[in-house]
Scaffold this active site. Structure first.
Site, PDB file in Angstrom:
ATOM      1  N   TYR A  76       0.785  -1.191   0.068  1.00  0.00           N
ATOM      2  CA  TYR A  76      -0.030  -0.032   0.130  1.00  0.00           C
ATOM      3  C   TYR A  76       0.828   1.222   0.076  1.00  0.00           C
ATOM      4  CZ  TYR A  76      -3.111   3.630   1.846  1.00  0.00           C
ATOM      5  OH  TYR A  76      -3.803   4.876   2.264  1.00  0.00           O
TER       6      TYR A  76
ATOM      7  N   ASP B  57      -4.830  18.803  12.997  1.00  0.00           N
ATOM      8  CA  ASP B  57      -5.931  18.500  12.200  1.00  0.00           C
ATOM      9  C   ASP B  57      -5.636  18.904  10.776  1.00  0.00           C
ATOM     10  OD1 ASP B  57      -8.809  17.834  11.410  1.00  0.00           O
ATOM     11  OD2 ASP B  57      -8.528  19.884  10.662  1.00  0.00           O
ATOM     12  N   GLY B  58      -5.542  17.842   9.986  1.00  0.00           N
ATOM     13  CA  GLY B  58      -5.196  17.986   8.469  1.00  0.00           C
ATOM     14  C   GLY B  58      -5.747  19.035   7.504  1.00  0.00           C
TER      15      GLY B  58
ATOM     16  N   ASP C 265      -3.071  10.095   3.362  1.00  0.00           N
ATOM     17  CA  ASP C 265      -3.063   8.601   3.913  1.00  0.00           C
ATOM     18  C   ASP C 265      -4.080   8.592   5.155  1.00  0.00           C
ATOM     19  OD1 ASP C 265      -2.791   5.990   4.341  1.00  0.00           O
ATOM     20  OD2 ASP C 265      -0.647   6.354   5.326  1.00  0.00           O
ATOM     21  N   SER C 266      -5.394   8.980   4.717  1.00  0.00           N
ATOM     22  CA  SER C 266      -6.252   9.131   6.089  1.00  0.00           C
ATOM     23  C   SER C 266      -7.021   7.463   6.378  1.00  0.00           C
ATOM     24  CB  SER C 266      -7.099  10.168   5.797  1.00  0.00           C
ATOM     25  OG  SER C 266      -8.022   9.862   4.664  1.00  0.00           O
ATOM     26  N   SER C 267      -7.601   7.630   7.605  1.00  0.00           N
ATOM     27  CA  SER C 267      -8.573   6.644   7.743  1.00  0.00           C
ATOM     28  C   SER C 267      -9.743   6.621   7.129  1.00  0.00           C
ATOM     29  CB  SER C 267      -8.734   6.390   9.331  1.00  0.00           C
ATOM     30  OG  SER C 267      -9.327   7.918   9.855  1.00  0.00           O
ATOM     31  N   ASP C 268     -10.489   5.717   7.229  1.00  0.00           N
ATOM     32  CA  ASP C 268     -11.921   5.939   6.197  1.00  0.00           C
ATOM     33  C   ASP C 268     -12.769   7.000   6.760  1.00  0.00           C
ATOM     34  OD1 ASP C 268     -11.439   3.463   5.180  1.00  0.00           O
ATOM     35  OD2 ASP C 268     -12.330   2.399   6.342  1.00  0.00           O
TER      36      ASP C 268
ATOM     37  N   TYR D 274      -6.139  -6.084   3.919  1.00  0.00           N
ATOM     38  CA  TYR D 274      -7.635  -5.881   3.928  1.00  0.00           C
ATOM     39  C   TYR D 274      -8.694  -7.046   3.459  1.00  0.00           C
ATOM     40  CZ  TYR D 274      -5.065  -1.692   4.576  1.00  0.00           C
ATOM     41  OH  TYR D 274      -4.276  -0.609   4.988  1.00  0.00           O
TER      42      TYR D 274
END
Length: 252
Positions: A19, A96-97, A115-118, A198
């Site tokens: 990934y 915070d992005g 590259d964030s979480s869902d 995943y």
């Protein structure tokens, strides 16, 4: 070793390279000369590890909200133990992005990797879509701000779910619609990554460019030899090899 956040598997040390190599090397190789890079999320440090393999990169801003994740991954994962944040090219921002991007100067970065979480999840019983904290990174406003802080030929790459899940396929379409619409990008192309960690065995990314290939002074025929040359130069240096990414995956 594995990383689990909020009962959700984020990565495993065995196949994290699949990934993270694609998230980093595809946009960096697609850009002709990436010097300034922004990473949003990626507190595990694996994307940063891959970005730093590129000698042309002069500065990296790494923005993550969770200081604990950054510190724990430095302690326990092989790439984290390499003192990534001691590299003089790297500046770490614990914040915070979306806020960072909103308040940053225009035309600051050649490449942005998100590259964030869902951003959302679906209720298994009702099918209702529930927003998660990262959803602010997938809004029209955020995409507009990303476009603004990119240079004129900038590239934005983001985590874009798995097409093997029907509900996620609709989400991918929505991400692309926003990128090409309010986001103002000229192209937004989905790339697929095979990864056993995943559940569908696959996850994707969305590569968004401010300029299309037609407006650039070179085509794929001339671009691919240049990418191959850059790749061979990179992997000729100790500890800069890849196990998943290779230039043929760059062809479209």
């Amino acid at each position: 070793k594995i990383l689990v956040l909020d009962d959700l598997l984020q990565l495993t040390e065995r196949d994290a390279d699949s990934y993270n190599e694609m998230m980093a090397h595809v946009p960096l190789m697609q850009h002709r000369n990436p010097k300034r890079v922004l990473i949003i999320g990626g507190g595990d440090g694996c994307v940063l590890h891959e970005v730093l393999k590129h000698d042309c990169v002069e500065h990296v801003d790494m923005v993550d909200l969770d200081k604990d994740v950054v510190e724990i991954c430095q302690q326990h994962f092989s790439w984290g133990k390499r003192q990534l944040y001691d590299d003089p090219r790297v500046t770490l921002h614990i914040q915070d992005g979306a806020s960072y991007v909103e308040n940053h100067a225009s035309s600051s970065y050649d490449v942005i990797i998100q590259d964030s979480s869902d951003p959302w999840e679906y209720d298994e019983a009702t099918g209702e879509k529930n927003l998660l904290p990262a959803h602010v990174l997938y809004t029209s406003t955020h995409f507009q701000n990303l476009n603004r802080i990119l240079t004129s030929n900038g590239i934005f790459n983001l985590q874009a779910e798995s097409f093997h899940v029907p509900s996620r396929l609709l989400d991918i379409q929505e991400m692309r619609r926003i990128a090409l619409g309010d986001g103002g990008f000229h192209s937004a192309k989905y790339g697929s990554i095979t990864i056993a960690t995943y559940s569908p065995g696959q996850i994707g990314f969305l590569l968004c460019e401010k300029e299309t290939m037609e407006t650039l002074p070179h085509t794929d025929d001339t671009k691919m030899p240049q990418i191959q040359e850059r790749f061979e130069k990179m992997i000729s240096t100790a500890d800069k090899h890849t196990t998943y990414y290779q230039p043929k995956l760059q062809q479209r």
